[in-house]
Motif scaffolding. Structure first.
Motif, short mmCIF file in Angstrom:
data_model
loop_
_atom_site.label_atom_id
_atom_site.label_comp_id
_atom_site.label_asym_id
_atom_site.label_seq_id
_atom_site.Cartn_x
_atom_site.Cartn_y
_atom_site.Cartn_z
N ASN A 1 1.89 7.72 -14.81
CA ASN A 1 0.97 8.43 -15.69
C ASN A 1 -0.35 8.78 -15.02
O ASN A 1 -1.43 8.47 -15.53
CB ASN A 1 0.72 7.59 -16.95
CG ASN A 1 0.19 8.43 -18.10
OD1 ASN A 1 0.45 9.62 -18.16
ND2 ASN A 1 -0.54 7.80 -18.99
N TYR A 2 -0.24 9.43 -13.87
CA TYR A 2 -1.40 9.94 -13.15
C TYR A 2 -2.24 8.86 -12.49
O TYR A 2 -3.35 9.13 -12.06
CB TYR A 2 -2.30 10.79 -14.06
CG TYR A 2 -1.76 12.17 -14.29
CD1 TYR A 2 -0.81 12.38 -15.27
CD2 TYR A 2 -2.22 13.24 -13.54
CE1 TYR A 2 -0.31 13.64 -15.48
CE2 TYR A 2 -1.72 14.51 -13.76
CZ TYR A 2 -0.77 14.71 -14.72
OH TYR A 2 -0.27 15.96 -14.93
N LYS A 3 -1.73 7.65 -12.41
CA LYS A 3 -2.46 6.61 -11.72
C LYS A 3 -2.20 6.78 -10.23
O LYS A 3 -1.18 6.37 -9.72
CB LYS A 3 -1.99 5.24 -12.21
CG LYS A 3 -2.89 4.10 -11.80
CD LYS A 3 -2.59 2.83 -12.58
CE LYS A 3 -1.36 2.14 -12.11
NZ LYS A 3 -1.21 0.80 -12.75
N LEU A 4 -3.13 7.41 -9.55
CA LEU A 4 -2.94 7.71 -8.15
C LEU A 4 -3.18 6.50 -7.26
O LEU A 4 -4.07 5.70 -7.52
CB LEU A 4 -3.90 8.83 -7.71
CG LEU A 4 -3.69 10.20 -8.31
CD1 LEU A 4 -4.71 11.18 -7.73
CD2 LEU A 4 -2.29 10.70 -8.07
N THR A 5 -2.38 6.41 -6.22
CA THR A 5 -2.57 5.39 -5.20
C THR A 5 -2.90 6.10 -3.90
O THR A 5 -2.13 6.95 -3.44
CB THR A 5 -1.31 4.54 -5.04
OG1 THR A 5 -0.99 3.93 -6.28
CG2 THR A 5 -1.54 3.45 -4.00
N PHE A 6 -4.02 5.75 -3.34
CA PHE A 6 -4.51 6.43 -2.15
C PHE A 6 -4.12 5.70 -0.88
O PHE A 6 -4.04 4.47 -0.83
CB PHE A 6 -6.04 6.53 -2.21
CG PHE A 6 -6.52 7.58 -3.16
CD1 PHE A 6 -6.62 7.31 -4.52
CD2 PHE A 6 -6.86 8.84 -2.71
CE1 PHE A 6 -7.05 8.28 -5.41
CE2 PHE A 6 -7.29 9.81 -3.58
CZ PHE A 6 -7.38 9.54 -4.93
N GLY A 7 -3.91 6.48 0.16
CA GLY A 7 -3.70 5.92 1.49
C GLY A 7 -5.03 5.59 2.13
O GLY A 7 -6.10 5.79 1.55
N LYS A 8 -4.94 5.10 3.35
CA LYS A 8 -6.15 4.65 4.05
C LYS A 8 -6.96 5.78 4.63
O LYS A 8 -8.12 5.60 4.98
CB LYS A 8 -5.76 3.67 5.15
CG LYS A 8 -5.13 2.40 4.61
CD LYS A 8 -4.70 1.47 5.74
CE LYS A 8 -4.06 0.22 5.16
NZ LYS A 8 -3.54 -0.68 6.23
N GLN B 1 0.83 -1.19 0.00
CA GLN B 1 0.00 0.00 0.00
C GLN B 1 0.86 1.24 0.00
O GLN B 1 1.72 1.43 0.86
CB GLN B 1 -0.90 -0.01 1.26
CG GLN B 1 -1.78 1.18 1.40
CD GLN B 1 -2.98 1.11 0.46
OE1 GLN B 1 -3.40 0.04 0.08
NE2 GLN B 1 -3.49 2.25 0.07
N GLY C 1 -17.93 12.63 -3.01
CA GLY C 1 -16.74 12.54 -3.83
C GLY C 1 -15.55 13.20 -3.18
O GLY C 1 -15.60 13.66 -2.05
N LEU C 2 -14.47 13.24 -3.94
CA LEU C 2 -13.23 13.79 -3.41
C LEU C 2 -13.08 15.25 -3.78
O LEU C 2 -13.43 15.66 -4.88
CB LEU C 2 -12.05 13.03 -3.99
CG LEU C 2 -11.93 11.56 -3.59
CD1 LEU C 2 -10.79 10.92 -4.33
CD2 LEU C 2 -11.74 11.44 -2.10
N TYR D 1 -6.41 14.98 -0.47
CA TYR D 1 -7.81 15.12 -0.80
C TYR D 1 -8.64 15.07 0.47
O TYR D 1 -8.25 14.47 1.47
CB TYR D 1 -8.28 13.98 -1.72
CG TYR D 1 -7.75 14.05 -3.13
CD1 TYR D 1 -6.50 13.53 -3.44
CD2 TYR D 1 -8.50 14.63 -4.14
CE1 TYR D 1 -6.01 13.58 -4.74
CE2 TYR D 1 -8.02 14.68 -5.44
CZ TYR D 1 -6.77 14.16 -5.74
OH TYR D 1 -6.29 14.22 -7.01
N PHE E 1 -7.26 12.10 2.68
CA PHE E 1 -6.44 11.07 2.05
C PHE E 1 -5.23 11.71 1.37
O PHE E 1 -5.36 12.76 0.74
CB PHE E 1 -7.24 10.33 0.97
CG PHE E 1 -8.39 9.53 1.48
CD1 PHE E 1 -9.66 10.08 1.56
CD2 PHE E 1 -8.22 8.21 1.87
CE1 PHE E 1 -10.73 9.35 2.03
CE2 PHE E 1 -9.29 7.46 2.33
CZ PHE E 1 -10.54 8.03 2.42
N HIS F 1 -10.09 17.98 -4.16
CA HIS F 1 -8.64 18.16 -4.21
C HIS F 1 -8.24 19.34 -3.35
O HIS F 1 -8.79 20.44 -3.48
CB HIS F 1 -8.19 18.38 -5.65
CG HIS F 1 -6.72 18.52 -5.82
ND1 HIS F 1 -6.07 19.73 -5.83
CD2 HIS F 1 -5.75 17.58 -5.95
CE1 HIS F 1 -4.79 19.54 -5.98
NE2 HIS F 1 -4.56 18.25 -6.06
#
Lengths: 118, 112
Positions: free
Chosen positions: B97-104, B2, B42-43, B35, B88, B45
């Motif tokens: 390429n902008y593929k975001l990985t979010f934290g918990k 993660q 929704g989120l 976020y 988050f 920013h």
């Protein structure tokens, strides 16, 4: 600012039916859209990356036949949850990225869709 | 594994106090973003900090980034009840390429 519209915002369906969720970029062209899923009180998990005119790229563990993604135009991507089951109940969020090299080359998120499968 | 692990998982403070949330990640990043999400919504920013930046401000928000420690912090000053939400961090890994990985996420509750 750029707007991403996602609808429906919530949907209730019977087990076994299919549900389509739309994600639209209203005032910009989105070459790439991302679909996320979020369980209650948990983080967002990326499901797939959708590029206009090509097949979506699914993350490991996400069934592509279960979650059909179509990105037929630069402003619309759809996620269809096929033969939905209660375990598919979740909050689904899309995000869209503007055309690379433009002022809007960043991610914008939709407001999410709460899916409840009975 | 993660990316973007926040701590604390939950934080409860009184209005007017400052709130600090931390985020750690594992791989090289292009940028890190914070976020906000209200329950069932929704989120929103909040702020983006690039890998070559160390600190950034936006209104009552202050974000720091330490790439040597692979960590970031979000400080909300003079908190308000309306700041109650989940926060988050999300990392845009190098080459993703902008593929975001979010934290918990951190659930912040600001009590009036």
């Amino acid at each position: 600012g750029a707007v991403v519209s996602q609808h429906p915002s919530w949907v209730i369906c019977k087990s076994g039916t299919s549900v389509k969720i739309e994600c639209r970029s209203l005032d910009f062209q989105a070459t790439t859209m991302f679909w996320y899923r979020q369980f209650p009180k948990q983080s967002l998990m990326l499901m797939a990356t959708s590029n206009e005119g090509s097949k979506a790229t699914y993350e490991q563990g996400v069934e592509k036949d279960k979650f059909l993604i179509n990105h037929a135009s630069l402003t619309l991507s759809t996620l269809t949850v096929t033969s939905a089951h209660p375990e598919d109940s979740s909050f689904y969020i899309c995000s869209a990225r503007g055309v690379p090299g433009t002022a809007i080359e960043k991610l914008f998120f939709g407001s999410g869709t709460q899916l409840s499968v009975l | 594994s993660q990316q973007g692990e926040e701590d604390p998982q939950a934080l409860s403070i009184q209005e007017g106090e400052n709130a600090t949330m931390n985020c750690s990640y594992k791989t090289s990043i292009n940028n890190l973003q914070w976020y906000r999400q209200n329950s069932g919504r929704g989120l929103v920013h909040l702020i983006l900090i690039r890998s070559n930046e160390r600190e950034k401000h936006s209104g009552r928000l202050r974000v720091t980034l330490d790439t040597s420690k692979k960590s970031s912090s979000l400080l909300i000053t003079a908190s308000r009840a309306a700041d109650t939400a989940s926060y988050f961090c999300a990392t845009d890994a190098a080459g993703s390429n902008y593929k975001l990985t979010f934290g918990k996420g951190t659930l912040l509750t600001v009590n009036p």
